[in-house]
Design an enzyme around this catalytic site. Structure first.
Site, mmCIF file in Angstrom:
data_model
loop_
_atom_site.group_PDB
_atom_site.id
_atom_site.type_symbol
_atom_site.label_atom_id
_atom_site.label_comp_id
_atom_site.label_asym_id
_atom_site.label_seq_id
_atom_site.Cartn_x
_atom_site.Cartn_y
_atom_site.Cartn_z
ATOM 1 N N GLN A 196 -2.948 16.498 10.381
ATOM 2 C CA GLN A 196 -2.329 15.178 10.595
ATOM 3 C C GLN A 196 -1.931 14.576 9.250
ATOM 4 O OE1 GLN A 196 -4.723 12.945 13.888
ATOM 5 N NE2 GLN A 196 -6.086 14.456 12.953
ATOM 6 N N SER A 209 -10.820 11.186 12.804
ATOM 7 C CA SER A 209 -11.497 10.258 13.730
ATOM 8 C C SER A 209 -11.134 10.597 15.181
ATOM 9 C CB SER A 209 -11.058 8.820 13.412
ATOM 10 O OG SER A 209 -9.626 8.741 13.488
ATOM 11 N N CYS A 215 24.550 17.926 11.071
ATOM 12 C CA CYS A 215 24.981 17.323 12.347
ATOM 13 C C CYS A 215 25.446 15.877 12.181
ATOM 14 C CB CYS A 215 23.835 17.364 13.359
ATOM 15 S SG CYS A 215 22.577 16.101 13.059
ATOM 16 N N HIS A 251 2.273 15.246 11.592
ATOM 17 C CA HIS A 251 2.778 13.914 11.195
ATOM 18 C C HIS A 251 3.741 14.010 10.025
ATOM 19 C CE1 HIS A 251 -0.975 11.967 13.199
ATOM 20 N NE2 HIS A 251 -0.056 12.323 14.067
ATOM 21 N N TYR A 258 0.825 -1.213 0.000
ATOM 22 C CA TYR A 258 0.000 0.000 0.000
ATOM 23 C C TYR A 258 0.853 1.255 0.000
ATOM 24 C CZ TYR A 258 0.744 0.196 5.103
ATOM 25 O OH TYR A 258 1.297 0.260 6.356
HETATM 26 N N1 APR Z 1 -15.492 14.599 4.399
HETATM 27 C C1 APR Z 1 -15.390 14.707 5.752
HETATM 28 N N2 APR Z 1 -14.973 13.694 6.558
HETATM 29 C C2 APR Z 1 -14.645 12.536 5.949
HETATM 30 C C3 APR Z 1 -14.731 12.334 4.548
HETATM 31 C C4 APR Z 1 -15.169 13.429 3.766
HETATM 32 N N3 APR Z 1 -15.289 13.358 2.429
HETATM 33 N N4 APR Z 1 -14.334 11.054 4.269
HETATM 34 C C5 APR Z 1 -14.008 10.487 5.456
HETATM 35 N N5 APR Z 1 -14.198 11.364 6.468
HETATM 36 C C6 APR Z 1 -13.943 11.195 7.898
HETATM 37 C C7 APR Z 1 -14.151 9.795 8.451
HETATM 38 O O1 APR Z 1 -15.495 9.642 8.863
HETATM 39 C C8 APR Z 1 -13.192 9.808 9.660
HETATM 40 O O2 APR Z 1 -13.824 10.332 10.812
HETATM 41 O O3 APR Z 1 -12.568 11.463 8.086
HETATM 42 C C9 APR Z 1 -12.084 10.774 9.231
HETATM 43 C C10 APR Z 1 -10.809 10.056 8.827
HETATM 44 O O4 APR Z 1 -10.311 9.392 9.970
HETATM 45 P P1 APR Z 1 -8.928 8.582 9.836
HETATM 46 O O5 APR Z 1 -8.928 7.806 8.581
HETATM 47 O O6 APR Z 1 -8.702 7.890 11.140
HETATM 48 O O7 APR Z 1 -7.838 9.743 9.632
HETATM 49 P P2 APR Z 1 -7.134 10.620 10.741
HETATM 50 O O8 APR Z 1 -8.076 11.031 11.811
HETATM 51 O O9 APR Z 1 -6.423 11.696 10.012
HETATM 52 O O10 APR Z 1 -6.048 9.601 11.352
HETATM 53 C C11 APR Z 1 -5.102 10.139 12.235
HETATM 54 O O11 APR Z 1 -3.868 8.070 12.121
HETATM 55 O O12 APR Z 1 -2.858 6.301 11.011
HETATM 56 C C12 APR Z 1 -2.672 7.557 11.534
HETATM 57 O O13 APR Z 1 -0.946 8.933 10.794
HETATM 58 C C13 APR Z 1 -2.236 8.527 10.471
HETATM 59 O O14 APR Z 1 -2.537 10.913 10.473
HETATM 60 C C14 APR Z 1 -3.211 9.675 10.605
HETATM 61 C C15 APR Z 1 -3.780 9.480 12.002
#
Ligand code: APR
Length: 262
Positions: free
Chosen positions: A109, A198, A159, A127, A74
């Site tokens: 993030q 999330s 460094c 991140h 991936y």
């Molecule tokens: N518009 C608004 N929200 C959306 C959309 C959209 N089109 N598509 C998905 N979402 C929401 C999902 O419902 C979810 O709540 O975006 C959120 C994405 O959550 P994650 O995939 O967990 O992403 P994130 O919160 O950025 O994860 C945090 O986890 O794995 C690590 O480093 C990675 O930075 C990342 C961190």
């Protein structure tokens, strides 16, 4: 999602002193980049990665660099998508909110560089950024093309420390310089606009909880309910690329009626 939720969110934002946004993968989904969790998520498909990625890197940086160059699985799919992704209306709306003097800082993030590409300037990439490299010792960032990969791992010209991708690995401490900015901005924040996260991964997930804990306002833009929804004053349910332009439009109308804070 009701229009008066947008109205209420606009009023709350304009009544706040220091608005900071925290964005996650959801803000870039409409740029063609998969989220990590929930429907279509990378981790939903492949499972959450092991939490010791950074420790494995330090144990054998050369081997990790060889894997990075080979880009399998991936990582290859993600790198290709990141390289050709463009900002979507959500990124542009947040950049406009900064230009209007309403959004004071943006903590993301995401490593996709799309907020900067959309014109946001006050951005903390907690991140990291996929297009950059970083010395693990002194935190110096380099553009990828600046560093020769003749010998692996590459070393910092300042460094002598080992250089790795700027993207923060699982198990890697957040670089102290960017963490400091995030903590300072969260400390000043009385209204946090959460977009597409999330709110599951710390320390970023702690920022909205800190704002709430000191009586601040939380406004969420997300397609689905999240762990932070119960703490939000308003949760705008919908796609970031559709909701944020409406929110900015509503704020601009109110600014015309009452005069800009600029
Ligand atoms: N518009 C608004 N929200 C959306 C959309 C959209 N089109 N598509 C998905 N979402 C929401 C999902 O419902 C979810 O709540 O975006 C959120 C994405 O959550 P994650 O995939 O967990 O992403 P994130 O919160 O950025 O994860 C945090 O986890 O794995 C690590 O480093 C990675 O930075 C990342 C961190």
């Amino acid at each position: 999602m009701e229009n008066d939720d947008i109205e209420r969110a606009g009023r709350l934002i304009l009544a706040s002193k220091y608005v900071v946004s925290l964005t996650g993968a959801g803000v870039s989904v409409e740029s063609g980049i998969r989220p990590f969790r929930g429907p279509g998520g990378l981790w939903t498909e492949y499972g959450e990665p092991p939490m010791d990625g950074y420790q494995r890197f330090l144990a054998d940086p050369k081997a990790d660099w060889e894997r990075r160059i080979k880009k399998e699985g991936y990582a290859r799919e993600l790198y290709k998508t990141l390289s050709k992704a463009k900002p979507n209306p959500a990124h542009c709306a947040l950049a406009e909110l900064e230009e209007l003097g309403i959004l004071r800082y943006l903590i993301t993030q995401n490593v996709d560089n799309l907020h900067r590409a959309a014109g946001s300037e006050k951005v903390a990439e907690i991140h990291g950024n996929f297009s950059k490299l970083r010395c693990v010792q002194c935190n110096t960032r380099y553009e990828t093309e600046e560093i020769s990969l003749e010998t692996l791992p590459p070393h910092c010209s300042r460094c002598g420390g080992i250089i790795k991708g700027d993207t923060v690995m699982f198990g890697e401490p957040i670089p102290t310089d960017v963490l400091k900015i995030c903590q300072e901005e969260t400390g000043k924040c009385d209204c946090m606009l959460l977009v597409g996260t999330s709110a599951f991964v710390y320390p970023a997930a702690g920022f909205p909880r800190e704002v709430k804990g000191k009586g601040g306002v939380l406004i969420e833009v997300d397609l689905y309910e999240t762990e932070i929804t119960p703490f939000c004053n308003i949760s705008l349910r919908g796609k970031a690329g559709e909701v944020l332009p409406q929110l900015v439009e509503c704020i601009k109308v109110k600014l015309q009626e009452t005069g800009s804070p600029l």
